[in-house]
Design an enzyme around this catalytic site. Structure first.
Site, short mmCIF file in Angstrom:
data_model
loop_
_atom_site.label_atom_id
_atom_site.label_comp_id
_atom_site.label_asym_id
_atom_site.label_seq_id
_atom_site.Cartn_x
_atom_site.Cartn_y
_atom_site.Cartn_z
N VAL A 126 -8.97 -0.94 -4.46
CA VAL A 126 -9.22 -0.94 -3.01
C VAL A 126 -9.94 0.37 -2.72
O VAL A 126 -9.35 1.44 -2.76
CB VAL A 126 -7.92 -1.06 -2.20
CG1 VAL A 126 -8.23 -1.07 -0.70
CG2 VAL A 126 -7.17 -2.34 -2.58
N TYR A 180 0.88 -1.17 0.00
CA TYR A 180 0.00 0.00 0.00
C TYR A 180 0.91 1.22 0.00
O TYR A 180 1.58 1.50 0.99
CB TYR A 180 -0.90 -0.06 1.23
CG TYR A 180 -1.85 1.09 1.46
CD1 TYR A 180 -1.97 2.15 0.57
CD2 TYR A 180 -2.66 1.10 2.59
CE1 TYR A 180 -2.85 3.19 0.80
CE2 TYR A 180 -3.55 2.12 2.83
CZ TYR A 180 -3.64 3.18 1.95
OH TYR A 180 -4.52 4.21 2.19
N LYS A 198 -1.40 -1.24 -4.03
CA LYS A 198 -2.45 -0.21 -3.98
C LYS A 198 -1.73 1.12 -4.09
O LYS A 198 -1.02 1.54 -3.18
CB LYS A 198 -3.22 -0.31 -2.66
CG LYS A 198 -4.25 0.80 -2.50
CD LYS A 198 -4.91 0.81 -1.12
CE LYS A 198 -5.84 2.02 -1.03
NZ LYS A 198 -6.48 2.16 0.28
#
Length: 276
Positions: A207, A138, A166
């Site tokens: 996401v 992320y 992400k």
């Protein structure tokens, strides 16, 4: 989506977490929210992310959030918890719990209270990957102060520590460089207000926060974006963009929870330090 969808592909909802008036976690309402998202056609949930206010939760609460999501997830529905933590040992502990509980993947920030260099980032993801679940990185350089640059992501992927990213930097130009440097690394839309741009750049997943407010519209926008159907995507994107922009603002948790309340879903209050 096809039968062969990888667990981190598709629309994975970064779930908010409802609290009672005394600010204890309302696990019952959270379970209902997960079941509802599955019924509305989402592909999975990512509990214990920033939207789930993970920084304000105890280990016991985080564990129970994961267990609640799994208990309400139908067959084939992904539970990919965030394992963000100050250090790699703590993040790896959350990843091991996720694996033992039956999750299919985890989502991991770099160290989020220390401006880690590349060596530290590699060690952090190595520790988390050692739990044995696929890890999606992320990249949120705004909040963590650590930037997972395309060259660093390529290193993490080459070492086998991550399967996807992400991408929350908001810089769409990076998406093409990531694909060039690490062709097998799955790109995932990280900011709700770049769905179209990252979708047409080759994203395999999103996401997402706002499908908790506009599930059908967001699902249609995602599918049109990743298939390059601009005729469908562009008008929908223009219509949704004023609200999707909240995902990149400081008060995004409050904004999503307010949106949930306004559309007949359970949002509620936040724990401190977040104010209404």
């Amino acid at each position: 989506m096809s039968e062969t969808r990888k667990p981190w592909h598709g629309v994975i909802v970064a779930t908010s977490l409802p609290f009672h008036d005394d600010l204890s976690v309302d696990f019952g309402a959270y379970g209902e929210s997960v079941a509802r998202l599955a019924a509305e056609g989402m592909h999975g949930v990512a509990p214990n992310g920033s939207l789930g206010e993970y920084q304000t939760l105890t280990h016991e609460e985080r564990d129970r959030v994961v267990e609640t999501a799994l208990a309400h997830a139908p067959e084939g529905f992904t539970v990919m918890p965030g394992v963000g933590a100050y250090g790699g040992r703590e993040a790896a502990r959350h990843a091991r719990f996720a694996k033992d509980a039956g999750c299919q993947a985890v989502m991991c920030l770099p160290p989020n209270a220390y401006r880690a260099d590349d060596r530290a980032v590699l060690e952090h993801f190595e520790l988390v990957a050692s739990a044995g679940l696929p890890v999606t990185a992320y990249n949120n350089p705004i909040d963590t102060k650590v930037d997972l640059r395309p060259d660093l992501l390529a290193k993490l992927y080459a070492e086998g520590f991550i399967v996807g990213v992400k991408e929350f930097s908001g810089d769409v130009r990076r998406c093409y460089e990531i694909s060039e440097r690490a062709p097998g690394l799955d790109l995932m839309i990280g900011t709700d207000d770049t769905v179209l741009e990252v979708g047409i750049a080759g994203a395999k997943g999103w996401v997402a926060g706002y499908p908790q407010v506009f599930p059908r519209a967001c699902l249609a926008l995602y599918e049109a974006s990743v298939t390059g159907d601009l005729e469908t995507a562009l008008p929908l994107y223009r219509q949704l963009h004023p609200v999707l922009r909240w995902d990149s603002r400081t008060e995004f948790v409050q904004a999503v929870k307010l949106g949930q309340e306004m559309t007949g879903r359970r949002g509620g209050v936040c724990r401190p330090p977040r104010q209404p």
